[in-house]
Design an enzyme around this catalytic site. Structure first.
Site, mmCIF file in Angstrom:
data_model
loop_
_atom_site.group_PDB
_atom_site.id
_atom_site.type_symbol
_atom_site.label_atom_id
_atom_site.label_comp_id
_atom_site.label_asym_id
_atom_site.label_seq_id
_atom_site.Cartn_x
_atom_site.Cartn_y
_atom_site.Cartn_z
ATOM 1 N N LYS A 94 0.830 -1.212 0.000
ATOM 2 C CA LYS A 94 0.000 0.000 0.000
ATOM 3 C C LYS A 94 0.862 1.258 0.000
ATOM 4 O O LYS A 94 0.539 2.247 -0.656
ATOM 5 C CB LYS A 94 -0.865 -0.003 1.273
ATOM 6 C CG LYS A 94 -2.337 -0.043 0.979
ATOM 7 C CD LYS A 94 -3.150 0.094 2.261
ATOM 8 C CE LYS A 94 -2.722 -0.937 3.280
ATOM 9 N NZ LYS A 94 -3.013 -0.618 4.648
ATOM 10 N N LYS A 132 0.306 -5.653 -11.465
ATOM 11 C CA LYS A 132 0.978 -6.948 -11.308
ATOM 12 C C LYS A 132 2.375 -6.748 -10.723
ATOM 13 O O LYS A 132 2.918 -5.632 -10.757
ATOM 14 C CB LYS A 132 1.041 -7.660 -12.652
ATOM 15 C CG LYS A 132 2.018 -7.080 -13.632
ATOM 16 C CD LYS A 132 2.190 -8.057 -14.782
ATOM 17 C CE LYS A 132 2.901 -7.470 -15.940
ATOM 18 N NZ LYS A 132 4.233 -7.364 -16.125
ATOM 19 N N CYS A 188 26.111 6.632 11.692
ATOM 20 C CA CYS A 188 25.714 6.744 13.100
ATOM 21 C C CYS A 188 26.490 5.729 13.955
ATOM 22 O O CYS A 188 27.673 5.921 14.173
ATOM 23 C CB CYS A 188 24.194 6.603 13.226
ATOM 24 S SG CYS A 188 23.568 7.475 14.661
ATOM 25 N N GLU A 219 27.909 3.560 25.837
ATOM 26 C CA GLU A 219 26.693 2.776 25.616
ATOM 27 C C GLU A 219 26.968 1.294 25.901
ATOM 28 O O GLU A 219 26.093 0.561 26.339
ATOM 29 C CB GLU A 219 26.216 2.960 24.160
ATOM 30 C CG GLU A 219 24.910 2.243 23.844
ATOM 31 C CD GLU A 219 24.381 2.479 22.419
ATOM 32 O OE1 GLU A 219 25.048 3.179 21.623
ATOM 33 O OE2 GLU A 219 23.302 1.945 22.103
ATOM 34 N N HIS A 243 22.155 10.395 9.401
ATOM 35 C CA HIS A 243 21.650 9.322 8.528
ATOM 36 C C HIS A 243 21.397 9.858 7.120
ATOM 37 O O HIS A 243 20.265 10.272 6.807
ATOM 38 C CB HIS A 243 20.345 8.761 9.096
ATOM 39 C CG HIS A 243 20.526 7.981 10.357
ATOM 40 N ND1 HIS A 243 20.734 6.622 10.372
ATOM 41 C CD2 HIS A 243 20.562 8.387 11.650
ATOM 42 C CE1 HIS A 243 20.868 6.209 11.618
ATOM 43 N NE2 HIS A 243 20.773 7.259 12.427
ATOM 44 N N GLU A 292 20.948 8.299 4.503
ATOM 45 C CA GLU A 292 20.019 7.447 3.732
ATOM 46 C C GLU A 292 18.605 8.022 3.699
ATOM 47 O O GLU A 292 17.843 7.739 2.775
ATOM 48 C CB GLU A 292 20.000 6.013 4.302
ATOM 49 C CG GLU A 292 19.354 5.825 5.676
ATOM 50 C CD GLU A 292 20.305 6.017 6.850
ATOM 51 O OE1 GLU A 292 21.310 6.731 6.679
ATOM 52 O OE2 GLU A 292 20.031 5.470 7.939
HETATM 53 N N1 GLN Z 1 23.291 3.842 19.634
HETATM 54 C C1 GLN Z 1 23.971 4.989 19.133
HETATM 55 C C2 GLN Z 1 23.511 6.266 19.781
HETATM 56 O O1 GLN Z 1 22.468 6.322 20.376
HETATM 57 C C3 GLN Z 1 23.806 5.092 17.626
HETATM 58 C C4 GLN Z 1 22.385 5.329 17.204
HETATM 59 C C5 GLN Z 1 22.186 5.109 15.734
HETATM 60 O O2 GLN Z 1 22.992 4.485 15.079
HETATM 61 N N2 GLN Z 1 21.085 5.569 15.204
HETATM 62 O O3 GLN Z 1 24.181 7.263 19.703
#
Ligand code: GLN
Length: 542
Positions: free
Chosen positions: A18, A239, A379, A403, A515, A517
Site C-alpha cells: 500500500k 501486477k 551513526c 553505551e 543518517h 540514507e
Molecule cells: N546507539 C547509538 C547512539 O544512540 C547510535 C544510534 C544510531 O545508530 N542511530 O548514539
C-alpha cells in the site's frame, strides 16, 4: 483551491504494498504539477514507532522536523519531492493521548468521551490540518479492512464526506486478485468480499487497484467493476514488477491520474514521467556490478535497513552499476572472522543500538581500513569506526562507547554528560548542552571542512542531515585521535559536536553521525552514496 483527499485502504491480505502504491500514485499526480502530500495513519496503540523493534516494524524513518515515523514515509519522500513532517504520520495511540490530555484539562466541558465523535473528530482534524497547504492529500490507512483496530479510522474517513463534500473525496481500495494454479485462473471473489466489507461500514470505493502476480485482463476487470460498483476504467491492474520505479508508469498507462483529475474536476497538465523513465533506464542498463556488505544485526529483517538499502541502490543508479546487497550478521563476523567479508567490494555499517554484535562490527571496520576497502559508517557505524581507530591506530586499547562500557578508560563515544578524558577529568560541563541523555532527532546543520572529501562531494560548506542518536564523539579525547591520522571533516554548526570523520590516506573511509540514507532519492541520489558506490566499483575493477 479546495483540498482533495484520496484515501487508500487495503483488503484481503496485508503486505500488498500500500505504501509503495500510495507513493507511486503521488508521483504521477506530482508529475501532473499538482501540489501533493501523503499521510500514513497507523491503527496500532504505540505513540509512534520509535520504540518498536526493527525486527517487527522495520526501520524508523526520521523526518526533517525530528519525528520518528513509519517506514512508509521513506517511500513517500523517495517518490515525491514534498517533505514529510511530524504531521504526516499518526497512530491510534497518539490520537488517544491527545484526546485524554484534553479531557484531563477539562476541555470537553464534562462530556462523556467516546470513540465517535471524540476520537473520530480528532482523526479528521489531524487530516484536514495537513490538507490546508495542498491540492491533494493521499491518506494511507494502515492495516486491512476488517481489522477491529482500524475501524475508528475508517469511520473518520467515511464521515469526511460530510465535512468536505463527496466531490473532494476519493476512496481507493487495494486488493489481491490471486492466480490459482490448479484452476489456471485469476480469482476475483476475495476482492468482491473485501469491497462488501468496506460497503458495510459505509464506504463505496471509487477505484480498485488489483495486486496480482499476473496482469488482470479486461474481462476480469469488467467483472470486478460490475460486482463492486466501480467504473471499468477505475479497476487498475497492478501486477508484480521487477522494479518499484515502474509502478508510477503502470498506474499512468492505465489512466489512473486522468480518472482522478476528472473525479475532482481538476484541469491538469499531462503527467511528465521523464524523470522516472530515466531512473528505469539507469536501472535496466548497468555497466557493471558491485557487492556491498551491510554488517548489522537484523539480517533476517531487511526492512530494518530499508532506507540504507534504497540509498545504496540509488548510488548504483547514479553510477549505472548493479548493487548486490549482502546483509551480514555482525555476530557471525565475530564468530567466523573477516573471511566472511572477502567477496565484498565495500562495507557499510548502519545505525543501531545496544551491545549485541559490536565486536563483529569492529572486526569489519578493521578489515576495511587495513585492506583499503571502501567503508561507510552511519551513526553507530561511525561510532564503531572511531572505536576501532582509537584502539588499533591511536593505541587507546580500552576505547569504547559508554553505551557498551560505561567505565572504559577511553570513552571515545559518550553521552555529552559523560564526556571525560582518560584520567576521568570532565572538560565540558553537562549544563552547557541540553542534548545529553536525550535523543538528538531530525535535521541539523553541519559545517563541512574545506579540502575534505565530503566538502568536495557535497560541493558546499553547510549541509542539513537528519539525526537519531544519543551518544556523541567525546571531544576530550579527540586530539589523540586526530594526531593518529583521523580527519574530522564535519562539525555541528556551533562546532561543538563531531559530525563526520574521514581517513585521508584510505581510498574511501567516511563515517557520519547523521543518517544520509533518509534524504537519498532515486531521481537525485545522495552525494555520499553515489561516491561510495563509485569507490566500490573502482575497488572491484582493480
Ligand atoms: N546507539 C547509538 C547512539 O544512540 C547510535 C544510534 C544510531 O545508530 N542511530 O548514539
Amino acid at each position: 483551491m479546495t483540498t482533495n483527499y484520496i484515501f487508500i485502504t487495503g483488503g484481503v491480505v496485508s503486505s500488498l504494498g500500500k505504501g509503495i502504491t500510495a507513493a507511486s500514485l503521488a508521483a504521477i499526480l506530482e508529475a501532473c504539477k499538482l501540489n501533493v502530500t501523503i499521510m500514513k495513519l497507523d491503527p496500532y496503540i504505540n505513540f509512534d514507532p520509535g520504540t518498536i523493534s526493527p525486527r517487527q516494524h522495520g526501520e524508523v524513518f526520521v523526518t526533517d522536523d525530528g519525528a520518528e515515523t513509519d517506514l512508509d514515509l521513506g517511500h513517500y519522500e523517495r517518490f515525491i519531492r514534498t517533505k514529510m513532517s511530524c504531521r504526516n504520520n499518526f497512530t491510534t495511540g497518539k490520537i488517544y493521548s491527545e484526546v485524554l490530555c484534553k479531557e484531563r484539562r477539562g476541555e470537553y466541558l464534562g462530556a462523556t468521551i467516546q470513540v465517535i465523535p471524540h476520537i473520530t473528530n480528532t482523526i479528521k482534524e489531524r487530516i484536514m490540518e495537513v490538507g490546508i497547504s495542498y491540492d491533494i492529500v493521499i491518506v494511507e490507512i494502515g492495516g486491512t479492512v476488517g481489522d477491529i483496530e482500524s475501524l475508528p479510522f475508517l469511520e473518520a474517513i467515511r464521515q469526511m464526506v460530510a465535512d468536505v463534500g463527496r466531490d473532494h473525496i476519493m476512496y481507493i481500495h487495494l486488493t489481491l486478485v490471486p492466480y490459482i494454479n490448479a484452476a489456471g485462473e485469476l480469482k476475483t471473489k476475495p476482492t468482491q468480499h473485501s469491497v462488501k466489507q468496506l460497503l458495510s461500514i459505509g464506504i463505496q470505493p471509487d477505484a480498485l487497484i488489483c495486486r496480482s502476480d499476473h496482469t488482470v485482463p479486461l474481462i476480469e476487470r469488467k467483472k470486478i467493476a460490475l460486482f463492486c460498483n466501480v467504473h471499468e476504467k477505475a479497476v487498475i491492474s497492478l501486477k508484480d514488477v521487477d522494479s518499484i520505479y515502474k509502478i508510477p508508469g503502470l498506474l499512468n498507462s492505465q489512466g489512473l491520474d486522468d480518472y482522478i483529475s476528472k473525479h475532482f474536476k481538476l484541469n491538469v497538465s499531462e503527467a511528465d514521467l521523464s524523470e522516472w523513465e530515466q531512473v528505469i533506464y539507469e536501472e535496466a542498463n548497468p555497466i557493471g556490478e558491485v557487492n556491498i556488505g551491510i554488517v548489522g544485526k537484523y539480517v533476517e529483517s531487511p526492512d530494518a535497513y530499508k532506507s540504507v538499502i534504497e540509498a545504496l541502490k540509488h548510488g548504483g543508479l547514479k553510477n549505472r552499476v548493479n548493487v548486490n546487497i549482502e546483509l551480514l550478521d555482525s555476530q557471525d563476523v565475530e564468530t567466523h572472522g573477516a573471511k566472511l567479508l572477502n567477496s565484498l567490494h565495500a562495507i557499510l555499517i548502519p545505525g543501531g543500538f545496544g551491545y549485541r554484535g559490536i565486536k563483529g562490527k569492529i572486526i569489519a571496520v578493521r578489515y576495511a581500513r587495513e585492506n583499503n576497502i571502501p567503508y561507510f559508517g552511519i551513526c553507530l557505524g561511525m561510532q564503531v569506526a572511531l572505536i576501532e581507530f582509537a584502539r588499533n591506530v591511536a593505541q587507546m586499547e580500552d576505547a569504547n562507547s559508554t553505551e557498551f562500557a560505561p567505565d572504559c578508560r577511553y570513552p571515545i563515544v559518550a553521552l555529552i554528560t559523560e564526556w571525560r578524558d582518560q584520567n576521568g577529568k570532565i572538560k565540558q560541563r553537562s549544563e552547557d548542552s541540553n542534548l545529553g541523555g536525550t535523543m538528538r532527532l531530525g535535521g541539523y546543520k553541519c559545517q563541512l571542512i574545506a579540502n575534505s572529501k565530503v566538502h568536495q562531494l557535497y560541493g558546499c560548506d553547510v549541509i542539513t542531515e537528519r539525526h537519531r542518536h544519543r551518544y556523541e564523539v567525546n571531544n576530550c579525547l579527540l586530539n589523540e585521535i586526530k594526531k593518529a591520522g583521523l580527519h574530522i571533516s564535519g562539525y555541528s554548526i556551533d562546532k561543538q559536536l563531531v559530525e563526520i570523520i574521514e581517513i585521508p590516506i584510505h581510498p574511501w573511509f567516511v563515517g557520519c553521525q547523521f543518517h544520509p540514507e533518509f534524504t537519498s532519492t532515486p531521481r537525485d541520489g545522495h552525494p555520499l552514496f553515489t561516491s561510495f558506490i563509485k569507490a566500490a566499483f573502482i575497488y572491484q575493477k582493480n
